[in-house]
Motif scaffolding. Structure first.
Motif, PDB file in Angstrom:
ATOM      1  N   ASP A 263       0.828  -1.209   0.000  1.00  0.00           N
ATOM      2  CA  ASP A 263       0.000   0.000   0.000  1.00  0.00           C
ATOM      3  C   ASP A 263       0.863   1.261   0.000  1.00  0.00           C
ATOM      4  O   ASP A 263       0.409   2.329  -0.421  1.00  0.00           O
ATOM      5  CB  ASP A 263      -0.942   0.016   1.206  1.00  0.00           C
ATOM      6  N   ALA A 264       2.103   1.132   0.495  1.00  0.00           N
ATOM      7  CA  ALA A 264       3.027   2.273   0.507  1.00  0.00           C
ATOM      8  C   ALA A 264       3.741   2.446  -0.839  1.00  0.00           C
ATOM      9  O   ALA A 264       4.590   3.320  -0.984  1.00  0.00           O
ATOM     10  CB  ALA A 264       4.051   2.101   1.624  1.00  0.00           C
ATOM     11  N   GLY A 265       3.425   1.598  -1.804  1.00  0.00           N
ATOM     12  CA  GLY A 265       4.018   1.757  -3.135  1.00  0.00           C
ATOM     13  C   GLY A 265       5.247   0.899  -3.375  1.00  0.00           C
ATOM     14  O   GLY A 265       5.966   1.101  -4.346  1.00  0.00           O
ATOM     15  N   LEU A 266       5.467  -0.068  -2.480  1.00  0.00           N
ATOM     16  CA  LEU A 266       6.599  -0.977  -2.658  1.00  0.00           C
ATOM     17  C   LEU A 266       6.112  -2.291  -3.257  1.00  0.00           C
ATOM     18  O   LEU A 266       5.001  -2.738  -2.964  1.00  0.00           O
ATOM     19  CB  LEU A 266       7.274  -1.220  -1.301  1.00  0.00           C
ATOM     20  N   ARG A 267       6.971  -2.884  -4.094  1.00  0.00           N
ATOM     21  CA  ARG A 267       6.651  -4.144  -4.761  1.00  0.00           C
ATOM     22  C   ARG A 267       7.603  -5.213  -4.245  1.00  0.00           C
ATOM     23  O   ARG A 267       8.819  -4.981  -4.186  1.00  0.00           O
ATOM     24  CB  ARG A 267       6.836  -3.952  -6.269  1.00  0.00           C
ATOM     25  N   VAL A 268       7.057  -6.370  -3.860  1.00  0.00           N
ATOM     26  CA  VAL A 268       7.896  -7.471  -3.376  1.00  0.00           C
ATOM     27  C   VAL A 268       8.463  -8.192  -4.600  1.00  0.00           C
ATOM     28  O   VAL A 268       7.733  -8.887  -5.313  1.00  0.00           O
ATOM     29  CB  VAL A 268       7.090  -8.448  -2.505  1.00  0.00           C
ATOM     30  N   VAL A 269       9.769  -8.035  -4.857  1.00  0.00           N
ATOM     31  CA  VAL A 269      10.391  -8.659  -6.039  1.00  0.00           C
ATOM     32  C   VAL A 269      11.189  -9.914  -5.680  1.00  0.00           C
ATOM     33  O   VAL A 269      11.692 -10.611  -6.562  1.00  0.00           O
ATOM     34  CB  VAL A 269      11.246  -7.654  -6.840  1.00  0.00           C
ATOM     35  N   ALA A 270      11.289 -10.200  -4.367  1.00  0.00           N
ATOM     36  CA  ALA A 270      11.854 -11.468  -3.884  1.00  0.00           C
ATOM     37  C   ALA A 270      11.363 -11.663  -2.464  1.00  0.00           C
ATOM     38  O   ALA A 270      11.199 -10.685  -1.726  1.00  0.00           O
ATOM     39  CB  ALA A 270      13.381 -11.446  -3.904  1.00  0.00           C
ATOM     40  N   SER A 271      11.106 -12.918  -2.086  1.00  0.00           N
ATOM     41  CA  SER A 271      10.592 -13.191  -0.736  1.00  0.00           C
ATOM     42  C   SER A 271      10.856 -14.641  -0.382  1.00  0.00           C
ATOM     43  O   SER A 271      10.634 -15.529  -1.204  1.00  0.00           O
ATOM     44  CB  SER A 271       9.087 -12.927  -0.710  1.00  0.00           C
ATOM     45  N   LYS A 272      11.350 -14.878   0.821  1.00  0.00           N
ATOM     46  CA  LYS A 272      11.421 -16.259   1.308  1.00  0.00           C
ATOM     47  C   LYS A 272      11.339 -16.296   2.823  1.00  0.00           C
ATOM     48  O   LYS A 272      11.838 -15.398   3.498  1.00  0.00           O
ATOM     49  CB  LYS A 272      12.666 -16.986   0.793  1.00  0.00           C
ATOM     50  N   ARG A 273      10.672 -17.353   3.298  1.00  0.00           N
ATOM     51  CA  ARG A 273      10.540 -17.566   4.736  1.00  0.00           C
ATOM     52  C   ARG A 273      11.652 -18.513   5.158  1.00  0.00           C
ATOM     53  O   ARG A 273      11.791 -19.602   4.580  1.00  0.00           O
ATOM     54  CB  ARG A 273       9.169 -18.175   5.017  1.00  0.00           C
ATOM     55  N   ILE A 274      12.448 -18.086   6.126  1.00  0.00           N
ATOM     56  CA  ILE A 274      13.596 -18.884   6.556  1.00  0.00           C
ATOM     57  C   ILE A 274      13.679 -18.919   8.082  1.00  0.00           C
ATOM     58  O   ILE A 274      13.151 -18.041   8.765  1.00  0.00           O
ATOM     59  CB  ILE A 274      14.933 -18.319   6.012  1.00  0.00           C
ATOM     60  N   GLN A 275      14.345 -19.935   8.579  1.00  0.00           N
ATOM     61  CA  GLN A 275      14.783 -19.941   9.976  1.00  0.00           C
ATOM     62  C   GLN A 275      16.243 -19.490   9.957  1.00  0.00           C
ATOM     63  O   GLN A 275      17.101 -20.204   9.449  1.00  0.00           O
ATOM     64  CB  GLN A 275      14.657 -21.358  10.568  1.00  0.00           C
ATOM     65  N   MET A 276      16.519 -18.291  10.433  1.00  0.00           N
ATOM     66  CA  MET A 276      17.906 -17.815  10.442  1.00  0.00           C
ATOM     67  C   MET A 276      18.740 -18.663  11.388  1.00  0.00           C
ATOM     68  O   MET A 276      18.273 -19.023  12.471  1.00  0.00           O
ATOM     69  CB  MET A 276      17.960 -16.364  10.945  1.00  0.00           C
ATOM     70  N   THR A 277      19.966 -18.929  10.990  1.00  0.00           N
ATOM     71  CA  THR A 277      20.907 -19.568  11.913  1.00  0.00           C
ATOM     72  C   THR A 277      21.522 -18.468  12.784  1.00  0.00           C
ATOM     73  O   THR A 277      21.484 -17.279  12.439  1.00  0.00           O
ATOM     74  CB  THR A 277      22.037 -20.268  11.154  1.00  0.00           C
ATOM     75  N   ARG A 278      22.102 -18.883  13.905  1.00  0.00           N
ATOM     76  CA  ARG A 278      22.787 -17.928  14.764  1.00  0.00           C
ATOM     77  C   ARG A 278      23.925 -17.240  13.991  1.00  0.00           C
ATOM     78  O   ARG A 278      24.127 -16.028  14.125  1.00  0.00           O
ATOM     79  CB  ARG A 278      23.317 -18.688  15.989  1.00  0.00           C
ATOM     80  N   GLU A 279      24.625 -18.000  13.151  1.00  0.00           N
ATOM     81  CA  GLU A 279      25.730 -17.433  12.370  1.00  0.00           C
ATOM     82  C   GLU A 279      25.209 -16.356  11.405  1.00  0.00           C
ATOM     83  O   GLU A 279      25.833 -15.305  11.239  1.00  0.00           O
ATOM     84  CB  GLU A 279      26.450 -18.534  11.575  1.00  0.00           C
ATOM     85  N   GLN A 280      24.080 -16.646  10.756  1.00  0.00           N
ATOM     86  CA  GLN A 280      23.494 -15.640   9.855  1.00  0.00           C
ATOM     87  C   GLN A 280      23.100 -14.383  10.621  1.00  0.00           C
ATOM     88  O   GLN A 280      23.368 -13.260  10.171  1.00  0.00           O
ATOM     89  CB  GLN A 280      22.240 -16.197   9.160  1.00  0.00           C
ATOM     90  N   ALA A 281      22.438 -14.552  11.768  1.00  0.00           N
ATOM     91  CA  ALA A 281      21.970 -13.389  12.531  1.00  0.00           C
ATOM     92  C   ALA A 281      23.154 -12.565  13.023  1.00  0.00           C
ATOM     93  O   ALA A 281      23.140 -11.330  12.948  1.00  0.00           O
ATOM     94  CB  ALA A 281      21.098 -13.850  13.701  1.00  0.00           C
ATOM     95  N   GLU A 282      24.196 -13.231  13.499  1.00  0.00           N
ATOM     96  CA  GLU A 282      25.384 -12.511  13.979  1.00  0.00           C
ATOM     97  C   GLU A 282      26.080 -11.784  12.827  1.00  0.00           C
ATOM     98  O   GLU A 282      26.544 -10.654  12.993  1.00  0.00           O
ATOM     99  CB  GLU A 282      26.363 -13.485  14.648  1.00  0.00           C
ATOM    100  N   GLY A 283      26.129 -12.420  11.677  1.00  0.00           N
ATOM    101  CA  GLY A 283      26.760 -11.798  10.515  1.00  0.00           C
ATOM    102  C   GLY A 283      25.950 -10.622  10.003  1.00  0.00           C
ATOM    103  O   GLY A 283      26.494  -9.554   9.692  1.00  0.00           O
TER     104      GLY A 283
ATOM    105  N   GLU B 204      22.831  -5.967   2.210  1.00  0.00           N
ATOM    106  CA  GLU B 204      21.863  -6.833   2.902  1.00  0.00           C
ATOM    107  C   GLU B 204      21.127  -7.743   1.916  1.00  0.00           C
ATOM    108  O   GLU B 204      20.875  -8.912   2.223  1.00  0.00           O
ATOM    109  CB  GLU B 204      20.891  -5.970   3.714  1.00  0.00           C
ATOM    110  N   ILE B 205      20.791  -7.206   0.738  1.00  0.00           N
ATOM    111  CA  ILE B 205      20.151  -8.046  -0.291  1.00  0.00           C
ATOM    112  C   ILE B 205      21.088  -9.198  -0.657  1.00  0.00           C
ATOM    113  O   ILE B 205      20.675 -10.361  -0.693  1.00  0.00           O
ATOM    114  CB  ILE B 205      19.782  -7.210  -1.528  1.00  0.00           C
ATOM    115  N   ALA B 206      22.352  -8.882  -0.886  1.00  0.00           N
ATOM    116  CA  ALA B 206      23.325  -9.909  -1.299  1.00  0.00           C
ATOM    117  C   ALA B 206      23.587 -10.927  -0.192  1.00  0.00           C
ATOM    118  O   ALA B 206      23.988 -12.062  -0.465  1.00  0.00           O
ATOM    119  CB  ALA B 206      24.632  -9.238  -1.732  1.00  0.00           C
ATOM    120  N   PHE B 207      23.345 -10.528   1.069  1.00  0.00           N
ATOM    121  CA  PHE B 207      23.546 -11.445   2.201  1.00  0.00           C
ATOM    122  C   PHE B 207      22.552 -12.601   2.133  1.00  0.00           C
ATOM    123  O   PHE B 207      22.867 -13.719   2.523  1.00  0.00           O
ATOM    124  CB  PHE B 207      23.383 -10.668   3.510  1.00  0.00           C
TER     125      PHE B 207
END
Ligand code: CMP
Length: 139
Positions: free
Chosen positions: A28-48, A127-130
């Motif tokens: 509604d704010a004018g943004l388009r979702v061009v990629a999306s995935k539901r994940i369980q982040m690992t601790r290593e991912q969150a720390e990074g 962040e996108i590339a992460f």
């Protein structure tokens, strides 16, 4: 210009089944979702991902929270996407967030604040590339 930003729907929001409600606010704010995935982040991912905050007193709790349940990572596209997303998210602390923003409507606390959004175009690209390969982003 049409640009991209990176968003995370955080565990407090997925837990309350708010993925659609949050995404609707983004759209509604004018943004388009061009990629999306539901994940369980690992601790290593969150720390990074949050490495810039590692000296902060809340870093440990932030990482614990981000791995406490599923998240939805998204790439959003739109006119001036970083600012547009920050405007619709509202202030980091929901107590300071404006009426109509995602954090005002949905956030539980400064930690369980429902969404993350990149704070600059440079950070958005990092962040996108992460989380995404180019092939996963379809504009
Ligand atoms: P986010 O945009 O994901 O970036 C860092 C996160 O740390 C922030 O949102 C908050 O959810 C979280 N956080 C927890 N405690 C604090 C705090 N005291 N100040 C700022 N951010 C905090």
């Amino acid at each position: 210009a049409v640009t991209r930003t990176f968003s995370i729907i955080k565990p407090d929001a997925t837990r309350r089944n708010l993925t659609g409600a949050v995404t609707k606010k983004l759209e509604d704010a004018g943004l388009r979702v061009v990629a999306s995935k539901r994940i369980q982040m690992t601790r290593e991912q969150a720390e990074g991902f949050y490495a810039v905050h590692k000296e902060r007193p809340f870093f440990g709790e932030l990482v614990d929270f981000m791995v406490s349940g599923p998240v939805v990572v998204q790439v959003l596209e739109g006119e001036d996407a970083v600012k547009r997303n920050r405007d619709v998210m509202g202030a980091t602390n929901p107590a300071d967030a404006e009426e109509g923003t995602i954090r005002k409507e949905f956030a539980e606390s400064i930690e369980a604040n429902s969404v993350h959004g990149s704070d600059s175009e440079e950070n958005a690209a990092t962040e996108i590339a992460f989380f995404f390969d180019d092939s996963e982003i379809v504009g």
